[in-house]
Structure formats: structure tokens, C-alpha cells
Design a protein around this motif. Structure first.
Motif, PDB file in Angstrom:
ATOM      1  N   LYS A   1      12.817   4.025  -7.777  1.00 44.58           N
ATOM      2  CA  LYS A   1      12.319   4.610  -8.957  1.00 44.58           C
ATOM      3  C   LYS A   1      13.420   4.780 -10.177  1.00 44.58           C
ATOM      4  O   LYS A   1      12.970   4.521 -11.181  1.00 44.58           O
TER       5      LYS A   1
ATOM      6  N   GLU B   1      13.616   3.063 -13.885  1.00 45.85           N
ATOM      7  CA  GLU B   1      13.667   3.721 -15.142  1.00 45.85           C
ATOM      8  C   GLU B   1      14.920   3.506 -15.690  1.00 45.85           C
ATOM      9  O   GLU B   1      15.002   3.794 -16.945  1.00 45.85           O
TER      10      GLU B   1
ATOM     11  N   MET C   1       1.234  12.015   0.689  1.00 43.61           N
ATOM     12  CA  MET C   1       1.497  12.870  -0.522  1.00 43.61           C
ATOM     13  C   MET C   1       3.137  12.866  -0.829  1.00 43.61           C
ATOM     14  O   MET C   1       3.439  12.898  -2.302  1.00 43.61           O
TER      15      MET C   1
ATOM     16  N   ARG D   1       3.830   9.373  -2.469  1.00 41.69           N
ATOM     17  CA  ARG D   1       2.876   8.738  -2.999  1.00 41.69           C
ATOM     18  C   ARG D   1       2.896   8.388  -4.495  1.00 41.69           C
ATOM     19  O   ARG D   1       2.934   7.024  -4.793  1.00 41.69           O
ATOM     20  N   ARG D   2       3.105   9.073  -5.451  1.00 39.34           N
ATOM     21  CA  ARG D   2       3.386   9.077  -6.723  1.00 39.34           C
ATOM     22  C   ARG D   2       4.459   7.971  -7.021  1.00 39.34           C
ATOM     23  O   ARG D   2       4.223   7.042  -7.808  1.00 39.34           O
ATOM     24  N   ASP D   3       5.579   8.010  -6.306  1.00 39.47           N
ATOM     25  CA  ASP D   3       6.744   7.115  -6.331  1.00 39.47           C
ATOM     26  C   ASP D   3       6.030   5.656  -5.986  1.00 39.47           C
ATOM     27  O   ASP D   3       6.455   4.459  -6.782  1.00 39.47           O
TER      28      ASP D   3
ATOM     29  N   GLU E   1       3.197   4.523  -5.835  1.00 37.45           N
ATOM     30  CA  GLU E   1       2.162   3.963  -6.986  1.00 37.45           C
ATOM     31  C   GLU E   1       2.666   3.305  -8.111  1.00 37.45           C
ATOM     32  O   GLU E   1       2.492   2.318  -8.437  1.00 37.45           O
ATOM     33  N   LYS E   2       3.898   4.021  -8.351  1.00 36.59           N
ATOM     34  CA  LYS E   2       4.607   3.452  -9.663  1.00 36.59           C
ATOM     35  C   LYS E   2       5.434   2.203  -9.210  1.00 36.59           C
ATOM     36  O   LYS E   2       5.173   1.196 -10.047  1.00 36.59           O
TER      37      LYS E   2
ATOM     38  N   VAL F   1      -5.052   1.099  -2.180  1.00 37.11           N
ATOM     39  CA  VAL F   1      -3.883   1.267  -3.327  1.00 37.11           C
ATOM     40  C   VAL F   1      -2.975   0.310  -3.456  1.00 37.11           C
ATOM     41  O   VAL F   1      -2.369  -0.151  -4.577  1.00 37.11           O
TER      42      VAL F   1
END
Ligand SMILES: Nc1ncnc2c1ncn2[C@@H]1O[C@H](COP(=O)(O)OP(=O)(O)OP(=O)(O)O)[C@@H](O)[C@H]1O
Length: 586
Positions: free
Chosen positions: A258, A262, A288, A291-293, A295-296, A324
Motif C-alpha cells: 500500500k 501511494e 479485519m 481487510r482495508r489494505d 481491498e485497496k 471481495v
């Protein structure tokens, strides 16, 4: 058609040969969209569509398949029975492969070669470059999961695969993915050459290990290369090396990937070239914490990619959320036989329940006995947190055991050094946090001890899976305090038996007390705080805060402290433990 070739009929009904799998005996025909294996075909009266002669191995497999209940045929039949109109929408079509346990003696270096299938790599239509590399690596027969997944991945399907620990899942996803890449046209001198295969791993050690396995398989694919991006190393250094020598294969941990997305110019453009995305330890990556990373990261790769999810544990929630990452028509391939345990039968599992103040003495006793019994001992002790790991390592080192320590608070270079040493050595005890819980392939681990409750059932299985790899024997011990006993309910389907708490004589107790006393106060304070944080976030134990404070006091007493250490007020506040009686703030 060569004997045993895998025949597929397309939707239009035209037969096509797959590139691989001469001997799975899966002659799949379509009764519209139903699948029928030769065995199932015989049962349902469509035998004769293809009945391969086959090699001795094939015949053997066929006999085995016929003799044992082959869950594949059951599944095939079930699929056949699925309503045809619904079938197209069936999410995660499941193949339950019966990994029939055939004991073959010690021929594969293990006590039992049952993790291997009868299919040899040279019977598969993989490229000669890959085959040579596989042979150089010493792999002759495919493991069950490799046999089960290769043809389906080569068909271009998304796959969610579940197979027990230490059964070759890494090669199972790398080999077909490399085959896919080897067919892509290579555009030289591109400014930002694409990343075609992206493998995500939850830990740095695992990412490095996957890259090592990939390099083995790439030995003769001279135009393909692999790079690793992981936390704990310099981002700028990674940027430079990616710029100087961009590779088509990238193995990464989520946070660092990630970061590159960025901050590294052109990196997101390179990710647009991903053809195959792998989530190793998929259930962990989709929980969890990551998960966010994830998904990105997924959103940065093309939709039309192929996605492969692998793990030894696939809880129902993971199947629910696998959309997902994967296309609707993904295949769920489960090599754990129906009714079989998720752990290995050749690994004996025991648990002990004893008050916290006895845990160091018990550990010492168990380790001393194990070391005396097995000159080639190689033990991993899993602890709840990094700081508790440090404390346990320090106490056991004081007791003159041959200890190494690995956890997230160590520098990456120290982690790599210890990990490499433990991989190669015998006669060592590695005290570890969960950085070694998943995927890490240390050969010949004789005993895994888990001190305190693991985060969950899955973590118990993965930690235990550091022993008993490749069909070898192993032992597992779970050491619990009485109030942790409830955890046994979550693993009651596994064959864990209670072991008697060893009685330790007073001289041993004194020895242990002295060892504990010699450990620095700072280590004890940090361990206490980390311990409190871990159990505070445990749903069962963390619910009752005053009981938690009482248990934490027990823990501090086990470290020889008369009064529990004080904890900075802001940290107590963050934990939601402000003003809890029994906890001291500083
Ligand atoms: N076909 C094969 N024949 C013999 N050994 C193999 C074969 N495939 C893989 N191996 C070896 O088996 C060991 C275990 O493989 P791997 O680490 O991929 O297991 P895993 O299923 O991913 O385990 P975990 O669930 O713990 O991640 C490795 O040492 C690997 O080199």
C-alpha cells in the motif's frame, strides 16, 4: 486423445483438452453443465465416454478411488444433480477431493507420503522449463493440493483452495501462475514494465519464503524475475531496486505494498498489468486486520485478473466474503476429506491446564524432557504477544536452554537472521509471536508449544502446523491457565487430549524462580502491559474488566512481582481500562 487426458466440453459442447492432468481420471463431460468423472460416469451409466488405460500409477489411483469413498465423485454427482438453471450462479463450486491416506513408508523423507498424490509432475503438461526446475527442486510427485488445483488454475478459473498445513500450497499456486506468465508476450524496454503476478502474504518471513520458492521454479525461465517488498526494510531501497530491475512477479506484505501504491511513482501503473493475484493465507488477509489494505490493493489491479486464495483454514465467513476478491464462478477446492480433521493425524496434540505461576516450571520441565529424548529437537514456543515472547525467551535463556527469539519488535535483519538459522539448524528452541504462526516452512520441527490461548481456532491450527509438515510426525502442546480452558470448546473436533501436569521438585522451582528474578524489570513491565492488552481484546476474558485486572495480577505474580507494574494513564485510557480497580496507572 492421450490416455487419461482431461476432456472438457465447452458450453457449446465441443470437447477441448486441458493442458494438464493426464491422470486425475477426470474425464469431464457435460450433461449440459453437469460434470461426471469416469467413476461417477460408471455409476450413473455414462461410462465409455472415456476410459483411459493409464499408467501403473493411474491404475493404482483408479483402484484406490474405487475402493475408498471418493468424495470427488460424490461432489461431481452432486453437481450433476444441481438444477441446471441455477448452476451458473452457484458461487464457489466445490470440489471435495478425497485425499486418501496411503502410507508409503519413509520414501519421501516423511513417515508417510500421503500428502503426495500418485501424479508425477512429468505427467502434466507444464512447460519443460518449469518441469526441469521442479525436478531440480527434488519434487517428483505432486501433492494432493497441487494435483487438485493445477488443471483448474490453468483453465483460468479463480480458485479458493483449502489444504492442510505443510502440504505444498506454495508450489500449488506458484507453478500454474508461472505457467500463465510464461505465455505472455514480453515487452522489453518498457518504461514501467507491468507486474503480472502479485502474491500477498501476511508476514515478512512468509513473503521471503514464497520468493525463494518462486526463484526455484523460475530457474530456467530466464526472462521472468521475482521481487519482494516487505515492511521493516527501506522503502527507498525497494524503490531503487524495482526501478533498476523491474520484475514481473512481486511478493509483498499488505502494508508495504500500500505504501508503494501511494508513494512510488508509476507503481500503480505497473499493478494494472496484474494477470494473477494470489492471497496466501487468504483467511488472514481477509480478516479485519488487513481487510482495508487488501481491498485497496485488489481495487488497484484489473478486474479481469485471475485470483487464487489459499489457506489451511477457510472459515465460513471467508467463503462469504471471498467475492471481495474473486469472480462469482470461482472454484472452492477442499482437499481436507469430509469428516477428516483439519490437523494432521501424525501430530499428537495435548493440552495442560495449570495456574499461571506454574507455567515457567512446566515449560522448563517439558523442554528438558524433550531435549533429552530427541537429540535433533527443534521446538517452537508460541506466545501471545511480542513482549510476552521476549519475556519467555529471556527466562528460558536464563535456564541455559538453546533459545532464539523472533517477534515484531525485533529488527527485520535480526528476524531474518534467526529465521534462516532456525530453518537450517537442529537443537534449537525458537520462542515466537505469531510472526511464525502461518506459512513458515521450518523443516523437521519436533514440538510446537502454545502458551496461553491463541487468537482463535484458525491460529491454533496454523501454529500447530509448523510441525508435522510433509507427512512427518510431530507433537503439539497447548498450555492453558484454568480460566482459558473455555478455548478447548472451539477445537473440540480436533484430537487433543489432556496431559497430566508434571510435578516439579523444589530444586527445579528454585532454579526457575532464580531465572525469572534475573530478567530485567523493563521486560516484565512491557510483558505485563502487552499481556493486559491481549486479554483485554479477547471477547471472553476482556468482558469483565475487574476480573481481567485480577488475572493480570496473577500474571505479574508469575513473573515474581509482588505488585503489578503501573501502566501509563494514556495507554490505560486507550485500552478502556481507566479506573479499573487493581490496575495502577503512572
Ligand atoms: N510436490 C512436492 N514434493 C515434495 N515436497 C514438496 C512438494 N511441493 C512442495 N514441497 C515442499 O513441502 C514443504 C511444504 O510446502 P508449503 O510451505 O508450500 O506448505 P503449505 O501447504 O503452504 O503450508 P502452510 O499451510 O503451513 O502454509 C516445502 O518444504 C516445500 O518445498
Amino acid at each position: 486423445m492421450a490416455s487419461g487426458d482431461l476432456l472438457l466440453r465447452t458450453h457449446a459442447g465441443a470437447p477441448v483438452l486441458t493442458r494438464a492432468f493426464p491422470c486425475r481420471l477426470l474425464v469431464l463431460t457435460r450433461r449440459r453443465r453437469g460434470l461426471v468423472s469416469p467413476l461417477a460416469a460408471a455409476k450413473v451409466g455414462v461410462a465409455g465416454r472415456a476410459r483411459p488405460g493409464g499408467t501403473a500409477a493411474v491404475q493404482k489411483r483408479r483402484r484406490r478411488d474405487a475402493g475408498e469413498s471418493l468424495s470427488l465423485s460424490r461432489v461431481v454427482m452432486r453437481r450433476d444433480a444441481v438444477d441446471e438453471d441455477e448452476e451458473e450462479d452457484v458461487e464457489g463450486e466445490a470440489l471435495q477431493l478425497g485425499a486418501g491416506a496411503v502410507t508409503r513408508g519413509d520414501d519421501e523423507g516423511g513417515v508417510d507420503g500421503s500428502y503426495l498424490s500418485d501424479t508425477r509432475f512429468d505427467q502434466c503438461a507444464i512447460s519443460s522449463l518449469s518441469l526441469k526446475a521442479v525436478e531440480d527442486a527434488g519434487y517428483e510427485r505432486m501433492t494432493e493440493v497441487q494435483e487438485a488445483t493445477l488443471p483448474i488454475i490453468l483453465q483460468g478459473k479463480d480458485v479458493l483452495a483449502k489444504a492442510k498445513t505443510g502440504t505444498g500450497k506454495t508450489v500449488a499456486f506458484l507453478l500454474p501462475a508461472i505457467e500463465v506468465l510464461s505465455t505472455l508476450p514480453h515487452q522489453r524496454n518498457q518504461l514501467r514494465p507491468p507486474i503480472n503476478l502479485l502474491v500477498m502474504c501476511p508476514t515478512r518471513e512468509l513473503a521471503n519464503q514464497v520468493a525463494v520458492e518462486a526463484r526455484k521454479l523460475l530457474k530456467y525461465h530466464r526472462s521472468l524475475g521475482v521481487q519482494v517488498v516487505i515492511g521493516g526494510t527501506r522503502v527507498t531501497q525497494e524503490q531503487r531496486s524495482m526501478q533498476a530491475n523491474p520484475c514481473q512477479i512481486l511478493v509483498a506484505t499488505p502494508g508495504r505494498l500500500k505504501d508503494h501504491l501511494e508513494n512510488t511513482p508509476g507503481f500503480s501503473t505497473r499493478l494494472k498489468g496484474v494477470k494473477v493475484l494470489v492471497l496466501d493465507e487468504a483467511d488472514r488477509l481477509l480478516d479485519m486486520g488487513f481487510r482495508r489494505d487488501i481491498e485497496k490493493i485488489i481495487a488497484s489491479t484489473p478486474r479481469e485478473r485471475q485470483t487464487l486464495l489459499f489457506s489451511a483454514t477457510v472459515p465460513e465467513e471467508v467463503r462469504q466474503i471471498s467475492h471481495v476478491a474473486m469472480k462469482k464462478d470461482y472454484r472452492f477446492i477442499n482437499t481436507v476429506k469430509e469428516g477428516d480433521e483439519e490437523t494432521h493425524s501424525q501430530v499428537s496434540q495435548t493440552y495442560m491446564v495449570a495456574p499461571l505461576d506454574l507455567h515457567f516450571s512446566i515449560l522448563y520441565d517439558v523442554l528438558k524432557k524433550h531435549v533429552a529424548e530427541d537429540a535433533d529437537y527443534k521446538v517452537i514456543i508460541f506466545c501471545t504477544t511480542a513482549m510476552v515472547t521476549k519475556l519467555v525467551a529471556e527466562v528460558l535463556s536464563q535456564l541455559k536452554l538453546n533459545i532464539r527469539e523472533i517477534h515484531s519488535r525485533k529488527s527485520q535483519s535480526a528476524r531474518t537472521k534467526v529465521s534462516d538459522e532456525f530453518r537450517k539448524s537442529k537443537g534449537l528452541i525458537l520462542v515466537s509471536s505469531d510472526v511464525s504462526a502461518r506459512g513458515v516452512d521450518y523443516p523437521d520441527v519436533t514440538l510446537v508449544i502454545q502458551v496461553g490461548i491463541p487468537a482463535d481456532r484458525e491460529q491454533y491450527i496454523h501454529r500447530l502446523g509448523r510441525t508435522g509438515r510433509k507427512g512427518k510426525e510431530g507433537q503439539g502442546l497447548l498450555l492453558l491457565a484454568p480460566w482459558e480452558k473455555y478455548f478447548l470448546g472451539t477445537v473440540k473436533d480436533l484430537s487433543i487430549s489432556e496431559a497430566a501436569v508434571p510435578s516439579t521438585d523444589s530444586s527445579v522451582e528454585t532454579e526457575v524462580k532464580n531465572a525469572v528474578r534475573k530478567v530485567e524489570m523493563k521486560s516484565k513491565e512491557c510483558a505485563y502491559q502487552a499481556w493486559l492488552g491481549y486479554y483485554n481484546s479477547n471477547k471472553t476474558i476482556g468482558r469483565d474488566k475487574s476480573r481481567l485486572a485480577h488475572l493480570a495480577e496473577e500474571f505479574s505474580q508469575s513473573m515474581g512481582l509482588a505488585v503489578p507494574p503501573a501502566i501509563p494513564r494514556n495507554i490505560l485510557r486507550k485500552m478502556g481500562l481507566n479506573n479499573v480497580p487493581g490496575l495502577r496507572s503512572s
